[in-house]
Design a protein around this motif. Structure first.
Motif, mmCIF file in Angstrom:
data_model
loop_
_atom_site.group_PDB
_atom_site.id
_atom_site.type_symbol
_atom_site.label_atom_id
_atom_site.label_comp_id
_atom_site.label_asym_id
_atom_site.label_seq_id
_atom_site.Cartn_x
_atom_site.Cartn_y
_atom_site.Cartn_z
ATOM 1 N N VAL A 71 0.836 -1.204 0.000
ATOM 2 C CA VAL A 71 0.000 0.000 0.000
ATOM 3 C C VAL A 71 0.869 1.251 0.000
ATOM 4 C CG1 VAL A 71 -1.622 1.346 1.396
ATOM 5 C CG2 VAL A 71 -2.021 -1.081 1.031
ATOM 6 N N GLY A 72 1.905 1.287 0.816
ATOM 7 C CA GLY A 72 2.803 2.447 0.840
ATOM 8 C C GLY A 72 3.494 2.657 -0.495
ATOM 9 N N ALA A 73 3.971 1.573 -1.096
ATOM 10 C CA ALA A 73 4.625 1.691 -2.407
ATOM 11 C C ALA A 73 3.623 2.143 -3.463
ATOM 12 C CB ALA A 73 5.253 0.363 -2.797
ATOM 13 N N GLY A 74 2.413 1.617 -3.401
ATOM 14 C CA GLY A 74 1.376 2.020 -4.355
ATOM 15 C C GLY A 74 1.039 3.498 -4.237
ATOM 16 N N LEU A 75 0.957 4.008 -3.016
ATOM 17 C CA LEU A 75 0.680 5.431 -2.817
ATOM 18 C C LEU A 75 1.807 6.300 -3.359
ATOM 19 C CD1 LEU A 75 -0.804 5.379 0.781
ATOM 20 C CD2 LEU A 75 -2.012 5.954 -1.320
#
Length: 76
Positions: free
Chosen positions: A45-49
């Motif tokens: 999720v952090g990488a996607g954001l």
């Protein structure tokens, strides 16, 4: 084109995604076996954001460049 000053909230929000990835990596390093999979959602999720922010920024800059070129062409 005056930008409002950045508040502390904006700074914290800009650090949220990298900190989420960091938290996921720390959790990944501390866990063993099948429990390591529980840290993957935070990392993903952090990488996607972060990827979404980069793509959006590039898109906005490209549109701005095209608008500047069009306005410069119309002036000529």
């Amino acid at each position: 084109m005056n930008r409002p000053p950045r508040t502390r909230l904006h700074v914290l929000l800009s650090l949220a995604a990298p900190l989420l990835v960091l938290l996921g990596v720390v959790a990944l390093l501390q866990r063993e076996g099948a429990d390591r999979l529980q840290s993957l959602p935070a990392i993903l999720v952090g990488a996607g954001l972060m990827v979404h922010a980069v793509v959006g920024r590039r898109r906005r800059r490209h549109r701005l460049l095209l608008a500047l070129r069009r306005s410069r062409f119309e002036e000529s």
